[in-house]
Design a protein around this motif. Structure first.
Motif, PDB file in Angstrom:
ATOM      1  N   LEU A 159       4.216  -2.007   1.844  1.00 44.09           N
ATOM      2  CA  LEU A 159       4.958  -1.972   0.581  1.00 44.09           C
ATOM      3  C   LEU A 159       4.675  -3.201  -0.268  1.00 44.09           C
ATOM      4  O   LEU A 159       4.748  -3.132  -1.504  1.00 44.09           O
ATOM      5  CB  LEU A 159       6.459  -1.861   0.873  1.00 44.09           C
ATOM      6  N   ALA A 160       4.356  -4.333   0.371  1.00 46.83           N
ATOM      7  CA  ALA A 160       4.097  -5.553  -0.402  1.00 46.83           C
ATOM      8  C   ALA A 160       2.947  -5.344  -1.381  1.00 46.83           C
ATOM      9  O   ALA A 160       2.980  -5.848  -2.512  1.00 46.83           O
ATOM     10  CB  ALA A 160       3.782  -6.711   0.551  1.00 46.83           C
ATOM     11  N   ILE A 161       1.913  -4.612  -0.970  1.00 43.24           N
ATOM     12  CA  ILE A 161       0.767  -4.360  -1.837  1.00 43.24           C
ATOM     13  C   ILE A 161       1.000  -3.130  -2.700  1.00 43.24           C
ATOM     14  O   ILE A 161       0.788  -3.150  -3.924  1.00 43.24           O
ATOM     15  CB  ILE A 161      -0.517  -4.186  -0.997  1.00 43.24           C
ATOM     16  N   MET A 162       1.437  -2.047  -2.092  1.00 42.99           N
ATOM     17  CA  MET A 162       1.536  -0.785  -2.822  1.00 42.99           C
ATOM     18  C   MET A 162       2.635  -0.789  -3.871  1.00 42.99           C
ATOM     19  O   MET A 162       2.522  -0.115  -4.894  1.00 42.99           O
ATOM     20  CB  MET A 162       1.756   0.365  -1.837  1.00 42.99           C
ATOM     21  N   GLN A 163       3.687  -1.547  -3.631  1.00 39.51           N
ATOM     22  CA  GLN A 163       4.720  -1.634  -4.660  1.00 39.51           C
ATOM     23  C   GLN A 163       4.187  -2.352  -5.892  1.00 39.51           C
ATOM     24  O   GLN A 163       4.512  -1.993  -7.031  1.00 39.51           O
ATOM     25  CB  GLN A 163       5.957  -2.367  -4.110  1.00 39.51           C
ATOM     26  N   ALA A 164       3.358  -3.372  -5.661  1.00 42.12           N
ATOM     27  CA  ALA A 164       2.736  -4.068  -6.797  1.00 42.12           C
ATOM     28  C   ALA A 164       1.810  -3.131  -7.561  1.00 42.12           C
ATOM     29  O   ALA A 164       1.753  -3.160  -8.798  1.00 42.12           O
ATOM     30  CB  ALA A 164       1.973  -5.289  -6.291  1.00 42.12           C
ATOM     31  N   VAL A 165       1.068  -2.277  -6.846  1.00 38.81           N
ATOM     32  CA  VAL A 165       0.198  -1.304  -7.516  1.00 38.81           C
ATOM     33  C   VAL A 165       1.036  -0.318  -8.328  1.00 38.81           C
ATOM     34  O   VAL A 165       0.710  -0.010  -9.483  1.00 38.81           O
ATOM     35  CB  VAL A 165      -0.660  -0.544  -6.482  1.00 38.81           C
ATOM     36  N   ALA A 166       2.115   0.177  -7.738  1.00 43.02           N
ATOM     37  CA  ALA A 166       2.981   1.131  -8.445  1.00 43.02           C
ATOM     38  C   ALA A 166       3.611   0.493  -9.681  1.00 43.02           C
ATOM     39  O   ALA A 166       3.738   1.151 -10.731  1.00 43.02           O
ATOM     40  CB  ALA A 166       4.059   1.648  -7.497  1.00 43.02           C
ATOM     41  N   ALA A 183      -7.558   0.117  -8.488  1.00 44.21           N
ATOM     42  CA  ALA A 183      -6.324  -0.639  -8.707  1.00 44.21           C
ATOM     43  C   ALA A 183      -5.827  -1.271  -7.406  1.00 44.21           C
ATOM     44  O   ALA A 183      -5.434  -2.449  -7.383  1.00 44.21           O
ATOM     45  CB  ALA A 183      -5.255   0.280  -9.292  1.00 44.21           C
ATOM     46  N   VAL A 184      -5.865  -0.518  -6.319  1.00 47.40           N
ATOM     47  CA  VAL A 184      -5.427  -1.059  -5.030  1.00 47.40           C
ATOM     48  C   VAL A 184      -6.305  -2.231  -4.614  1.00 47.40           C
ATOM     49  O   VAL A 184      -5.819  -3.254  -4.113  1.00 47.40           O
ATOM     50  CB  VAL A 184      -5.443   0.045  -3.955  1.00 47.40           C
ATOM     51  N   SER A 185      -7.607  -2.133  -4.841  1.00 50.53           N
ATOM     52  CA  SER A 185      -8.532  -3.203  -4.455  1.00 50.53           C
ATOM     53  C   SER A 185      -8.238  -4.483  -5.223  1.00 50.53           C
ATOM     54  O   SER A 185      -8.186  -5.579  -4.638  1.00 50.53           O
ATOM     55  CB  SER A 185      -9.976  -2.764  -4.707  1.00 50.53           C
ATOM     56  N   TYR A 186      -8.028  -4.372  -6.539  1.00 52.62           N
ATOM     57  CA  TYR A 186      -7.775  -5.563  -7.346  1.00 52.62           C
ATOM     58  C   TYR A 186      -6.420  -6.175  -7.031  1.00 52.62           C
ATOM     59  O   TYR A 186      -6.285  -7.413  -6.971  1.00 52.62           O
ATOM     60  CB  TYR A 186      -7.879  -5.217  -8.829  1.00 52.62           C
ATOM     61  N   VAL A 187      -5.407  -5.340  -6.821  1.00 56.66           N
ATOM     62  CA  VAL A 187      -4.083  -5.876  -6.497  1.00 56.66           C
ATOM     63  C   VAL A 187      -4.125  -6.578  -5.143  1.00 56.66           C
ATOM     64  O   VAL A 187      -3.551  -7.660  -4.967  1.00 56.66           O
ATOM     65  CB  VAL A 187      -3.029  -4.750  -6.508  1.00 56.66           C
ATOM     66  N   PHE A 188      -4.819  -5.992  -4.177  1.00 57.04           N
ATOM     67  CA  PHE A 188      -4.932  -6.630  -2.870  1.00 57.04           C
ATOM     68  C   PHE A 188      -5.638  -7.974  -2.982  1.00 57.04           C
ATOM     69  O   PHE A 188      -5.214  -8.968  -2.370  1.00 57.04           O
ATOM     70  CB  PHE A 188      -5.688  -5.710  -1.908  1.00 57.04           C
TER      71      PHE A 188
END
Length: 245
Positions: A80-87, A133-138
């Motif tokens: 959730l730490a990463i995916m919430q930022a993506v969302a 988007a997931v790659s850049y946020v990570f």
């Protein structure tokens, strides 16, 4: 029931049209179902490399550390730490953090510092946008979580291409339908032959009763019961009609 090769070919030839019809029908049905009712699914992927951005010399210990970090990063990405930022940063996706976790798949090759992020979607462009988007946020969030900056993006998923869908695999579905239907209908043909205990030939009578065949009643047609004169007259009429044509 023991069958030799001649018997097997005889059974198959006896029901060849059933076999061909069922196999063709199942193969066409699999093709039609795959192309009409199954929604195409596309796949987009990016590659990330885990390394120290300031490396100037080859350090084996540091490379081994990065290899061990791969498993940690694979778990961190799908949290959730990463995916919430993506969302939060990309509300246009219309996906929650939990839905993003289910859509993202992370792979890695043993003894390499490369990770592959994969996303599947009914639209290739949407899949590419999500995985990018997931790659850049990570990459942005991992220094805050691990206090290290050792993730770089090797390549993004291209947006403007028209790839083939990864599902359904129409040729594979048709091939499976062909093989399964062929096996099933051939098995059915042999089962019907095994269950058929009627006597059809002189050899069947000899095998079952152990007695020789003294006489055989031939199949009679309707014309065979007519007097010879009537049959001859009918033949003459048929011959004269054929000659006139």
């Amino acid at each position: 029931m023991e069958l030799d090769l001649k018997d097997i070919f005889k059974i198959l030839r006896k029901r060849i049209w059933w076999i061909v019809s069922v196999v063709v029908l199942c193969s066409v049905g699999a093709w039609y179902y795959s192309t009409t009712f199954i929604k195409p699914v596309y796949e987009a992927s990016t590659k990330l490399i885990v390394k120290q951005s300031a490396i100037t010399t080859l350090d084996l210990n540091e490379i081994n550390l990065n290899l061990r970090l791969i498993d940690t990063y694979k778990e961190i990405i799908r949290t959730l730490a990463i995916m919430q930022a993506v969302a939060d940063q990309h509300p246009e996706f219309g996906l929650t953090a939990e839905e993003l976790i289910r859509k993202v798949r992370v792979n890695s090759v043993n003894n390499t510092q490369v990770m592959t992020l994969v996303v599947e979607d009914s639209s290739y462009r949407r899949a590419a946008e999500i995985v990018n988007a997931v790659s850049y946020v990570f990459k942005e969030e991992i220094p805050k979580i691990m206090n290290v900056d050792n993730v770089s993006i090797l390549n993004e998923a291209p947006l403007d291409i028209n790839p083939r869908p990864v599902r359904p695999n129409v040729p594979l579905n048709v091939a499976v339908a062909f093989v399964v239907s062929l096996m099933a209908v051939v098995g059915w043909a042999f089962l019907m032959e095994y269950l058929d205990d009627t006597l059809k030939t002189e050899q069947d009578v000899a095998e079952v009763l152990g007695l020789p065949t003294l006489t055989v009643v031939a199949r009679m047609e309707e014309e065979d019961f007519l007097p010879n004169a009537v049959r001859n007259s009918r033949r003459k009429v048929a011959d004269s009609r054929g000659a006139s044509h």
